[in-house]
Design a protein around this motif. Sequence first.
Motif, PDB file in Angstrom:
ATOM      1  N   THR A 171       1.001  -1.121   0.014  1.00  0.00           N
ATOM      2  CA  THR A 171      -0.005  -0.081  -0.012  1.00  0.00           C
ATOM      3  C   THR A 171       0.899   1.308   0.052  1.00  0.00           C
ATOM      4  OG1 THR A 171      -1.586  -1.304   1.148  1.00  0.00           O
ATOM      5  CG2 THR A 171      -1.718   1.150   1.297  1.00  0.00           C
ATOM      6  N   ILE A 172       0.436   2.097  -1.049  1.00  0.00           N
ATOM      7  CA  ILE A 172       1.526   3.365  -0.774  1.00  0.00           C
ATOM      8  C   ILE A 172       0.565   4.491  -0.651  1.00  0.00           C
ATOM      9  CG2 ILE A 172       3.136   4.771  -2.203  1.00  0.00           C
ATOM     10  CD1 ILE A 172       4.013   2.280  -3.904  1.00  0.00           C
ATOM     11  N   VAL A 173       1.045   5.489   0.209  1.00  0.00           N
ATOM     12  CA  VAL A 173       0.594   6.811   0.292  1.00  0.00           C
ATOM     13  C   VAL A 173       1.453   7.833   0.291  1.00  0.00           C
ATOM     14  CG1 VAL A 173      -0.820   8.369   2.075  1.00  0.00           C
ATOM     15  CG2 VAL A 173      -0.812   5.987   2.381  1.00  0.00           C
ATOM     16  N   MET A 174       1.405   8.788  -0.686  1.00  0.00           N
ATOM     17  CA  MET A 174       2.111   9.916  -1.144  1.00  0.00           C
ATOM     18  C   MET A 174       1.645  11.092  -1.056  1.00  0.00           C
ATOM     19  SD  MET A 174       2.619   9.832  -5.296  1.00  0.00           S
ATOM     20  CE  MET A 174       3.183  11.429  -5.357  1.00  0.00           C
ATOM     21  N   THR A 175       2.385  12.236  -0.732  1.00  0.00           N
ATOM     22  CA  THR A 175       1.835  13.750  -0.779  1.00  0.00           C
ATOM     23  C   THR A 175       2.493  14.104  -2.000  1.00  0.00           C
ATOM     24  OG1 THR A 175       3.757  14.512   0.302  1.00  0.00           O
ATOM     25  CG2 THR A 175       1.645  13.521   1.813  1.00  0.00           C
ATOM     26  N   THR A 176       1.629  15.416  -2.461  1.00  0.00           N
ATOM     27  CA  THR A 176       2.100  16.217  -3.644  1.00  0.00           C
ATOM     28  C   THR A 176       1.370  17.358  -3.683  1.00  0.00           C
ATOM     29  OG1 THR A 176       2.625  15.963  -5.861  1.00  0.00           O
ATOM     30  CG2 THR A 176       0.468  15.177  -5.063  1.00  0.00           C
ATOM     31  N   HIS A 177       2.104  18.243  -4.233  1.00  0.00           N
ATOM     32  CA  HIS A 177       1.338  19.581  -4.710  1.00  0.00           C
ATOM     33  C   HIS A 177       1.050  19.616  -6.033  1.00  0.00           C
ATOM     34  CE1 HIS A 177       5.684  20.592  -5.110  1.00  0.00           C
ATOM     35  NE2 HIS A 177       5.195  21.330  -6.214  1.00  0.00           N
ATOM     36  N   ASP A 178       1.403  18.708  -6.974  1.00  0.00           N
ATOM     37  CA  ASP A 178       1.223  18.640  -8.334  1.00  0.00           C
ATOM     38  C   ASP A 178      -0.161  17.977  -8.695  1.00  0.00           C
ATOM     39  OD1 ASP A 178       1.631  18.400 -11.045  1.00  0.00           O
ATOM     40  OD2 ASP A 178       3.556  17.796 -11.051  1.00  0.00           O
ATOM     41  N   THR A 179      -0.917  19.034  -9.255  1.00  0.00           N
ATOM     42  CA  THR A 179      -2.116  18.496  -9.781  1.00  0.00           C
ATOM     43  C   THR A 179      -2.463  17.695 -10.776  1.00  0.00           C
ATOM     44  OG1 THR A 179      -2.627  20.442 -11.257  1.00  0.00           O
ATOM     45  CG2 THR A 179      -3.421  20.837  -9.191  1.00  0.00           C
ATOM     46  N   GLY A 180      -1.014  17.501 -11.759  1.00  0.00           N
ATOM     47  CA  GLY A 180      -1.170  16.653 -12.986  1.00  0.00           C
ATOM     48  C   GLY A 180      -0.690  15.260 -12.434  1.00  0.00           C
ATOM     49  N   LEU A 181      -0.588  14.941 -10.957  1.00  0.00           N
ATOM     50  CA  LEU A 181      -0.443  13.500 -10.493  1.00  0.00           C
ATOM     51  C   LEU A 181      -1.676  12.889 -10.007  1.00  0.00           C
ATOM     52  CD1 LEU A 181       3.290  13.743  -9.071  1.00  0.00           C
ATOM     53  CD2 LEU A 181       2.665  13.044 -11.335  1.00  0.00           C
ATOM     54  N   MET A 182      -2.647  13.553  -9.704  1.00  0.00           N
ATOM     55  CA  MET A 182      -3.929  13.301  -9.237  1.00  0.00           C
ATOM     56  C   MET A 182      -4.701  12.225  -9.815  1.00  0.00           C
ATOM     57  SD  MET A 182      -5.438  16.766  -7.643  1.00  0.00           S
ATOM     58  CE  MET A 182      -6.666  16.043  -6.957  1.00  0.00           C
ATOM     59  N   GLU A 183      -4.579  12.164 -11.256  1.00  0.00           N
ATOM     60  CA  GLU A 183      -5.335  11.010 -11.725  1.00  0.00           C
ATOM     61  C   GLU A 183      -4.666   9.851 -11.953  1.00  0.00           C
ATOM     62  OE1 GLU A 183      -3.620  11.541 -16.254  1.00  0.00           O
ATOM     63  OE2 GLU A 183      -5.020  13.121 -15.591  1.00  0.00           O
ATOM     64  N   LEU A 184      -3.420   9.596 -11.276  1.00  0.00           N
ATOM     65  CA  LEU A 184      -2.638   8.477 -11.223  1.00  0.00           C
ATOM     66  C   LEU A 184      -3.007   7.664  -9.998  1.00  0.00           C
ATOM     67  CD1 LEU A 184       0.565   9.616 -12.359  1.00  0.00           C
ATOM     68  CD2 LEU A 184      -1.097   8.432 -13.867  1.00  0.00           C
ATOM     69  N   GLY A 185      -3.460   8.280  -9.111  1.00  0.00           N
ATOM     70  CA  GLY A 185      -3.940   7.766  -7.672  1.00  0.00           C
ATOM     71  C   GLY A 185      -5.211   6.857  -7.763  1.00  0.00           C
ATOM     72  N   ASP A 186      -5.270   5.651  -7.004  1.00  0.00           N
ATOM     73  CA  ASP A 186      -6.379   4.941  -6.861  1.00  0.00           C
ATOM     74  C   ASP A 186      -7.342   5.668  -6.182  1.00  0.00           C
ATOM     75  OD1 ASP A 186      -5.672   2.424  -8.315  1.00  0.00           O
ATOM     76  OD2 ASP A 186      -4.051   2.445  -6.969  1.00  0.00           O
ATOM     77  N   LYS A 187      -6.958   6.433  -5.262  1.00  0.00           N
ATOM     78  CA  LYS A 187      -7.809   7.230  -4.217  1.00  0.00           C
ATOM     79  C   LYS A 187      -7.125   8.536  -3.993  1.00  0.00           C
ATOM     80  CE  LYS A 187     -10.986   6.604  -0.376  1.00  0.00           C
ATOM     81  NZ  LYS A 187     -11.517   5.877   0.261  1.00  0.00           N
ATOM     82  N   VAL A 188      -7.532   9.772  -4.121  1.00  0.00           N
ATOM     83  CA  VAL A 188      -7.110  11.011  -3.857  1.00  0.00           C
ATOM     84  C   VAL A 188      -7.811  11.897  -2.918  1.00  0.00           C
ATOM     85  CG1 VAL A 188      -6.685  13.209  -5.064  1.00  0.00           C
ATOM     86  CG2 VAL A 188      -6.437  10.983  -6.432  1.00  0.00           C
TER      87      VAL A 188
END
Length: 225
Positions: free
Chosen positions: A196-213
């Motif tokens: 299971t991976i939990v990552m933080t980001t400020h990049d809106t372009g990466l949001m669509e890659l998450g299974d849950k956001v």
Amino acid sequence: MENIIVAEGVKRCFKTHGGDFWALNGIDAQVPQGKLTILRGRSGSGKTTLMNILGALDKPTQGKVFLEGKDIAALDENRRARIRRTDIGFVFQSIALIPMMNALENVEFALRMTRYRGNRTQRAMECLKLVGLGQRSGHMPQELSGGEQQRVAIARAIAHRPKVLFADEPTGALDTNTGLSVVKLFQELTQQEGVTIVMTTHDTGLMELGDKVYELEGGELVHGQ
């Protein structure tokens, strides 16, 4: 979908010279097992504070955090440290590889620190191959690109087979394409390693890659999917 982490009513208050600062204001969140969850928000939104609490690095002022049904916020520091050592892996924006060790030795050293009982060299090489660096195992950190160094850090973090990997702004110091490749690697690791991976980001372009956001603003959830 089974949740490996559940946060209920999590609040975090920091004492400052100007009075109490509430970094988190009643967060309810669920982290699905074996998936990539993204916590997004601008600097100061509370995403790193939330990640630190979910990862047992910090305790909430109020609320509960369950890891596989156990309230880790209620445990003493010794038991929380044991959970961090055995069940959790961390990747940070500051990669912090040991400069006098090559890639393989960096991963092996992490396995010694977590008291891994299997064949450390074999597992370290397996993880470097997982992140696409099998041919670079003998290279020193200064001989690797920023993206390659981050991949070594990821190999190091997953080597002891943690249940959850937390990554705080892992793409923050990387260019867009390299950062994208790191997040795609995370997707592959959830599938291949079951982590299971939990990552933080400020990049809106990466949001669509998450299974849950989850998106945070001012210590509150403003968006979740």
